[in-house]
Design an enzyme around this catalytic site. Sequence first.
Site, PDB file in Angstrom:
ATOM      1  N   GLU B  93       0.634  -1.476  -0.147  1.00  0.00           N
ATOM      2  CA  GLU B  93       0.241   0.160  -0.201  1.00  0.00           C
ATOM      3  C   GLU B  93       1.207   1.145   0.404  1.00  0.00           C
ATOM      4  O   GLU B  93       0.400   2.495  -0.615  1.00  0.00           O
ATOM      5  CB  GLU B  93      -0.323   0.630   1.413  1.00  0.00           C
ATOM      6  CG  GLU B  93      -2.406  -1.129   0.890  1.00  0.00           C
ATOM      7  CD  GLU B  93      -1.892  -2.736   1.739  1.00  0.00           C
ATOM      8  OE1 GLU B  93      -0.271  -2.367   2.335  1.00  0.00           O
ATOM      9  OE2 GLU B  93      -2.250  -3.248   0.680  1.00  0.00           O
ATOM     10  N   HIS B 163     -12.179  -5.882   8.466  1.00  0.00           N
ATOM     11  CA  HIS B 163     -12.548  -6.049   6.619  1.00  0.00           C
ATOM     12  C   HIS B 163     -14.323  -4.826   6.896  1.00  0.00           C
ATOM     13  O   HIS B 163     -14.390  -4.687   6.329  1.00  0.00           O
ATOM     14  CB  HIS B 163     -12.985  -6.969   6.102  1.00  0.00           C
ATOM     15  CG  HIS B 163     -11.524  -7.650   6.144  1.00  0.00           C
ATOM     16  ND1 HIS B 163     -11.677  -9.102   6.465  1.00  0.00           N
ATOM     17  CD2 HIS B 163     -11.345  -7.949   4.852  1.00  0.00           C
ATOM     18  CE1 HIS B 163     -10.450  -9.353   6.073  1.00  0.00           C
ATOM     19  NE2 HIS B 163     -10.324  -9.219   4.596  1.00  0.00           N
TER      20      HIS B 163
END
Lengths: 390, 358
Positions: B93, B163
């Site tokens: 990322e 999540h």
Amino acid sequence: MALSRRLTSRSTLISHPLSAAFNRFISTDTTPITIETSLPFTAHLCDPPSRSVESSTQELLSFFRTMALMRRMEIAADSLYKAKLIRGFCHLYDGQEAVAIGMEAAITKKDAIITAYRDHCIFLGRGGSLYEVFAELMGRRDGCSRGKGGSMHFYKKDSSFYGGHGIVGAQVPLGCGIAFAQKYGKEEAVTFAMYGDGAANQGQLFEALNISALWDLPSILVCENNHYGMGTAEWRAAKSPSYYKRGDYVPGLKVDGMDAFAVKQACKFAKEHALKNGPIILEMDTYRYHGHSMSDPGSTYRTRDEISGVRQERDPIERIKKLVLSHDLATEKELKDMEKEIRKEVDDAIAKAKDCPMPEPSELFTNVYVKGFGTESFGADRKEVKAALP
Amino acid sequence: MASLLSRFCRKVAVPGSAHGARMVSTTTSCGSETVKSLNLYSAINQALHIALETDPRSYVFGEDVGFGGVFRCTTGLAERFGKNRVFNTPLCEQGIVGFGIGLAAMGNRAVVEIQFADYIYPAFDQIVNEAAKFRYRSGNQFNCGGLTIRAPYGAVGHGGHYHSQSPEAFFCHVPGIKVVIPRSPREAKGLLLSSIRDPNPVVFFEPKWLYRQAVEEVPEHDYMIPLSEAEVIREGNDITLVGWGAQLTVMEQACLDAEKEGISCELIDLKTLLPWDKETVEASVKKTGRLLISHEAPVTGGFGAEISATILERCFLKLEAPVSRVCGLDTPFPLVFEPFYMPTKNKILDAIKSTVNY
């Protein structure tokens, strides 16, 4: 060589470690057998270990049984997920069992293992029970993380299993920290920090490697290369797919991860190396049959032929089965009976886990901080303190 | 029309008003107004198609976007625009966002996808220290305005710790970037196109719960919805409710229930959290005298705190009751306890009633 049957009483599933449950069929015959690994090791900056692995009848049979148990457990988890008894995310390990089992055979419970989220079988290998696994998967009170972790967060402190991490790559610097503590405490133990081919591209890995090499930490970085980072093939994500060489100045070894004996030999070698010379990288060439997780069919980025090809030619359990049969350690029927017993063991554990209650609602607030430093919860008008949480 | 707009957007300097860059919405002026029933991921997909079509120097990249992405938001892009413009990145990322900043600094539009907002933290340094401050510290010589970071956020019913997070509050604390959160498919398409074409770096959070669940009539043409403009989606007189993203559907349910008990609620969708439309909220609170903010992120330090403090400064004498915040609890996002953690309709209803009866 006939199998010596030991008619011990059927052990209960709850608290006994895995080995006790094996006594029915596993011979205690420890006469050495030498097995050749399927492929030679490829080494980077070190001399590879020999292809001949010392084993015994007992070990061979227990490999078969544990791997069959792991396989059965993962398949059962698949069905439970589809039945919506397991919610959230579930990442299955079937196909990769040889890595978990080979590693366990080479080390002790004082050596630490830390991995990412594909941790069910590693937990089992570290001595966890089927009941704890299924209870945690279904979010029940008796799960190994008290139902608060779920599939991705299995831990077992007494066997130095540091879990179960959701953010890939983050567990590797953590593992090197554990190795530092082991070195500091002069424990003669090592840490296996496991990650996948996807996570191998995370920057934090290289930071951890640099620190480990600088301070000679007994950390072993294990890349479980199953060739797909979720949906991305390794050749699309990495310029150099030789993950064992990625350490540059850190030695590495490439291992056939579908061969439990190769894994065992490599881990033994790595442990000796790490205790003397500092970090080493192990690349386990392995494969997962399921998709990345239960939400991924696993067939949009790879062909079904590829999956069935690996299953036919490289399946780790089949390999052990062939070895068992060729060394005359058991007959086909005995192995089939073992598998039947395993199936029943798994079904019993699931039934028991289904009966276990969910954690108390107050558990929502426990262990955010150490007891006594918790937060307050106000009622809707923000005037009255409804609860001071532990 | 659309390309004219993109040239217009590139050259306009950001005015000093609190509203940020004002952009002309093209919903009414374009020729045919054909609409289609779409869900959220299809609307986002359409927006990306249009963005790439109208600017040849725009790129979409991230983990697994090539085959369509884990939520299918990028389906068909690689096939249509080629692997040179729509491509997969490795799992890094920090590297992805840094790479995007560099691309944007050279005048391109980089639309970066972070697979789940929970994974955005390795990139936090790049966003806060590089993207947000680039224009400022180079004295306007350089900027990375072409950068848009898209990430699915929010609870989904069973997501667990990693999540389901709502990290918008962390980014709202960084001057130099914009934070945008749509509430529905129609809004998402317009807001995403505005974000991509906005001359500032934007972090765009998409409520993942609504990817399939929300279906709406979405116009097929190229249109943009202005940033930093809140919308009053339901008028009322007794209390103002402010929210964003998926939480608005829950709040709307609470408003309907409150109406049955004779309480008239005004519901505002903030849309852009940074810089946020203070005027609209202030005007509404001056009318109703009460404010309730609701978001999924934990209450302490959540963005509701900023809204509460600002409104207090501006509307102190008009307030009839303390500002109420109905938010997630101060714990990590739990696994099995999600229903207890979430700011549900009943919690909001409860708060509405106690605020009105203060």
